[in-house]
Enzyme design. Structure first.
Site, PDB file in Angstrom:
ATOM      1  N   LYS A  66      10.745  10.548   6.173  1.00  0.00           N
ATOM      2  CA  LYS A  66      10.756  10.622   4.703  1.00  0.00           C
ATOM      3  C   LYS A  66       9.377  11.005   4.163  1.00  0.00           C
ATOM      4  CE  LYS A  66      11.973   6.289   4.307  1.00  0.00           C
ATOM      5  NZ  LYS A  66      11.978   5.853   5.708  1.00  0.00           N
ATOM      6  N   ARG A 107      15.984   0.377  -1.451  1.00  0.00           N
ATOM      7  CA  ARG A 107      16.191  -0.057  -0.075  1.00  0.00           C
ATOM      8  C   ARG A 107      17.253  -1.136   0.018  1.00  0.00           C
ATOM      9  NH1 ARG A 107      10.967   1.255   2.081  1.00  0.00           N
ATOM     10  NH2 ARG A 107      10.817   0.810   4.282  1.00  0.00           N
ATOM     11  N   ARG A 143       2.473   7.787  15.656  1.00  0.00           N
ATOM     12  CA  ARG A 143       2.169   8.115  14.252  1.00  0.00           C
ATOM     13  C   ARG A 143       0.711   7.800  13.907  1.00  0.00           C
ATOM     14  NH1 ARG A 143       5.668   6.110   9.183  1.00  0.00           N
ATOM     15  NH2 ARG A 143       5.324   4.039  10.030  1.00  0.00           N
ATOM     16  N   ARG A 192      -0.822   2.413  11.557  1.00  0.00           N
ATOM     17  CA  ARG A 192      -0.358   1.377  10.631  1.00  0.00           C
ATOM     18  C   ARG A 192      -0.109   0.053  11.349  1.00  0.00           C
ATOM     19  NH1 ARG A 192       4.300   3.806   6.788  1.00  0.00           N
ATOM     20  NH2 ARG A 192       5.212   1.797   7.331  1.00  0.00           N
ATOM     21  N   ARG A 247      12.065  -3.869  11.707  1.00  0.00           N
ATOM     22  CA  ARG A 247      12.298  -3.053  10.505  1.00  0.00           C
ATOM     23  C   ARG A 247      13.603  -2.266  10.643  1.00  0.00           C
ATOM     24  NH1 ARG A 247       6.987   0.168  10.579  1.00  0.00           N
ATOM     25  NH2 ARG A 247       7.823   1.321   8.811  1.00  0.00           N
TER      26      ARG A 247
HETATM   27  P1  AP5 Z   1       7.211   9.463   8.659  1.00  0.00           P
HETATM   28  O1  AP5 Z   1       7.347  10.685   7.837  1.00  0.00           O
HETATM   29  O2  AP5 Z   1       5.982   8.642   8.510  1.00  0.00           O
HETATM   30  O3  AP5 Z   1       8.512   8.539   8.488  1.00  0.00           O
HETATM   31  P2  AP5 Z   1       8.967   7.655   7.257  1.00  0.00           P
HETATM   32  O4  AP5 Z   1      10.451   7.816   7.180  1.00  0.00           O
HETATM   33  O5  AP5 Z   1       8.194   7.970   6.026  1.00  0.00           O
HETATM   34  O6  AP5 Z   1       8.578   6.227   7.840  1.00  0.00           O
HETATM   35  P3  AP5 Z   1       7.886   4.958   7.184  1.00  0.00           P
HETATM   36  O7  AP5 Z   1       7.529   4.033   8.316  1.00  0.00           O
HETATM   37  O8  AP5 Z   1       6.786   5.333   6.278  1.00  0.00           O
HETATM   38  O9  AP5 Z   1       9.066   4.364   6.428  1.00  0.00           O
HETATM   39  P4  AP5 Z   1       9.295   2.952   6.076  1.00  0.00           P
HETATM   40  O10 AP5 Z   1      10.429   3.206   5.188  1.00  0.00           O
HETATM   41  O11 AP5 Z   1       9.572   1.914   7.058  1.00  0.00           O
HETATM   42  O12 AP5 Z   1       7.879   2.443   5.547  1.00  0.00           O
HETATM   43  P5  AP5 Z   1       7.320   2.213   4.111  1.00  0.00           P
HETATM   44  O13 AP5 Z   1       5.922   2.603   4.098  1.00  0.00           O
HETATM   45  O14 AP5 Z   1       8.255   2.792   3.094  1.00  0.00           O
HETATM   46  O15 AP5 Z   1       7.415   9.892  10.195  1.00  0.00           O
HETATM   47  C1  AP5 Z   1       7.255   8.981  11.269  1.00  0.00           C
HETATM   48  C2  AP5 Z   1       6.548   9.687  12.446  1.00  0.00           C
HETATM   49  O16 AP5 Z   1       7.415  10.698  12.962  1.00  0.00           O
HETATM   50  C3  AP5 Z   1       5.246  10.419  12.052  1.00  0.00           C
HETATM   51  O17 AP5 Z   1       4.347  10.302  13.100  1.00  0.00           O
HETATM   52  C4  AP5 Z   1       5.687  11.879  11.859  1.00  0.00           C
HETATM   53  O18 AP5 Z   1       4.631  12.798  12.120  1.00  0.00           O
HETATM   54  C5  AP5 Z   1       6.806  11.993  12.877  1.00  0.00           C
HETATM   55  N1  AP5 Z   1       7.860  12.912  12.452  1.00  0.00           N
HETATM   56  C6  AP5 Z   1       8.357  13.066  11.194  1.00  0.00           C
HETATM   57  N2  AP5 Z   1       9.357  13.969  11.200  1.00  0.00           N
HETATM   58  C7  AP5 Z   1       9.497  14.378  12.494  1.00  0.00           C
HETATM   59  C8  AP5 Z   1      10.369  15.302  13.144  1.00  0.00           C
HETATM   60  N3  AP5 Z   1      11.295  15.982  12.453  1.00  0.00           N
HETATM   61  N4  AP5 Z   1      10.224  15.472  14.483  1.00  0.00           N
HETATM   62  C9  AP5 Z   1       9.284  14.781  15.184  1.00  0.00           C
HETATM   63  N5  AP5 Z   1       8.429  13.904  14.617  1.00  0.00           N
HETATM   64  C10 AP5 Z   1       8.531  13.695  13.291  1.00  0.00           C
HETATM   65  O19 AP5 Z   1       7.466   0.631   3.980  1.00  0.00           O
HETATM   66  C11 AP5 Z   1       6.621  -0.262   4.678  1.00  0.00           C
HETATM   67  C12 AP5 Z   1       6.961  -1.697   4.280  1.00  0.00           C
HETATM   68  O20 AP5 Z   1       6.759  -1.874   2.848  1.00  0.00           O
HETATM   69  C13 AP5 Z   1       8.412  -2.145   4.491  1.00  0.00           C
HETATM   70  O21 AP5 Z   1       8.627  -2.577   5.822  1.00  0.00           O
HETATM   71  C14 AP5 Z   1       8.550  -3.264   3.447  1.00  0.00           C
HETATM   72  O22 AP5 Z   1       7.949  -4.447   3.889  1.00  0.00           O
HETATM   73  C15 AP5 Z   1       7.730  -2.748   2.271  1.00  0.00           C
HETATM   74  N6  AP5 Z   1       8.554  -1.974   1.318  1.00  0.00           N
HETATM   75  C16 AP5 Z   1       8.389  -0.638   0.997  1.00  0.00           C
HETATM   76  N7  AP5 Z   1       9.309  -0.251   0.107  1.00  0.00           N
HETATM   77  C17 AP5 Z   1      10.075  -1.357  -0.154  1.00  0.00           C
HETATM   78  C18 AP5 Z   1      11.222  -1.581  -0.989  1.00  0.00           C
HETATM   79  N8  AP5 Z   1      11.765  -0.580  -1.721  1.00  0.00           N
HETATM   80  N9  AP5 Z   1      11.769  -2.811  -1.006  1.00  0.00           N
HETATM   81  C19 AP5 Z   1      11.228  -3.835  -0.279  1.00  0.00           C
HETATM   82  N10 AP5 Z   1      10.150  -3.686   0.545  1.00  0.00           N
HETATM   83  C20 AP5 Z   1       9.587  -2.454   0.599  1.00  0.00           C
END
Ligand code: AP5
Length: 214
Positions: free
Chosen positions: A13, A88, A123, A156, A167
């Site tokens: 994402k 989410r 990552r 991270r 997660r």
């Molecule tokens: P990346 O693009 O970083 O993936 P992502 O889907 O953005 O993953 P996140 O870990 O950021 O999502 P998340 O939803 O868990 O975390 P968030 O920060 O929102 O890609 C991942 C890796 O793969 C990278 O190395 C990239 O280069 C590689 N890649 C990408 N595409 C690829 C492809 N096509 N092929 C190969 N490699 C590829 O949330 C963190 C925490 O915050 C949560 O756990 C929670 O505690 C809190 N939080 C955030 N939002 C909320 C909410 N709405 N409600 C409650 N708690 C929340």
């Protein structure tokens, strides 16, 4: 253009949000990045969120809904925005609907859990901008450095395998319900729902998004 990017942690994402933001000139609203910035500032919000995030749990709906509501009321969101990591849970999606926020596109990135665990181990992120890299699949030009600023990339806290699996469990229990929720919204003509294979290489996923959104 108001877009929701939906998918498991590590589904890509944030990576595609950077592409869409540059392509369409609309801001990326990443609730994860906002919470990490609050932790860095040491604000009350950051203090409340840190333990929860490090444990791989979800921050409370009330807290997140307030944060997003305030963010999307800002001027730079007038022409649209990309929601990355929100909603989410069903209550988060309901709150958005109750506030009259119409979503044009919901884009689901489908990636199996084992691929995700492997991706997260490689990552690297640039915290200030939200730019995301992978040591093999999407490497920076210079190892360990951000392409635009040359600043250090970091791993991270919540990318340890044990936390990633936690997660993923929460994703399947709570967030995946939104697939059905938004498919139903699409059937009723309130949004457009798109399913994408997030296992394709980064550039191919971007090309498909471009074809889809025009
Ligand atoms: P990346 O693009 O970083 O993936 P992502 O889907 O953005 O993953 P996140 O870990 O950021 O999502 P998340 O939803 O868990 O975390 P968030 O920060 O929102 O890609 C991942 C890796 O793969 C990278 O190395 C990239 O280069 C590689 N890649 C990408 N595409 C690829 C492809 N096509 N092929 C190969 N490699 C590829 O949330 C963190 C925490 O915050 C949560 O756990 C929670 O505690 C809190 N939080 C955030 N939002 C909320 C909410 N709405 N409600 C409650 N708690 C929340």
């Amino acid at each position: 253009m108001r877009i929701i990017l939906l998918g498991a942690p590590g589904a890509g994402k944030g990576t595609q949000a950077q592409f869409l933001m540059n392509k369409y000139g609309i801001p990326q609203i990443s609730t994860g990045d906002m919470l990490r910035a609050a932790i860095k500032e040491g604000s009350a919000l950051g203090l409340a969120a840190k333990q929860v995030m490090d444990a791989g749990q979800l921050v409370s709906d009330d807290l997140i809904i307030g944060l997003v509501k305030e963010r999307i009321s800002k001027e730079d969101c007038a022409k649209g925005f990309l929601l990355d990591g929100f909603p989410r849970t069903i209550p988060q999606a309901d709150a958005m609907k109750a506030n009259g926020v119409v979503v044009d596109h919901v884009i689901e990135f489908d990636v199996p859990d084992d691929v995700i665990v492997e991706r997260m181990s490689g990552r690297r992120v640039h915290p200030a901008s939200g730019r995301v890299y992978h040591v093999s699949y999407n490497p920076p030009k210079v190892e360990g450095k951000d392409d635009l600023t040359g600043e250090d990339l970091v791993i991270r806290e919540d990318d340890k395998e044990e936390t990633v699996r936690k997660r993923l469990g929460i994703y399947h229990e709570q967030t995946e319900l939104l697939v059905g929720y938004y498919r139903q919204e699409a059937e009723q003509g309130r949004t457009q729902y798109h399913h994408m294979m997030g296992t394709l290489p980064v550039e191919q996923v971007s090309a498909q998004l471009e074809a889809l959104l025009g």
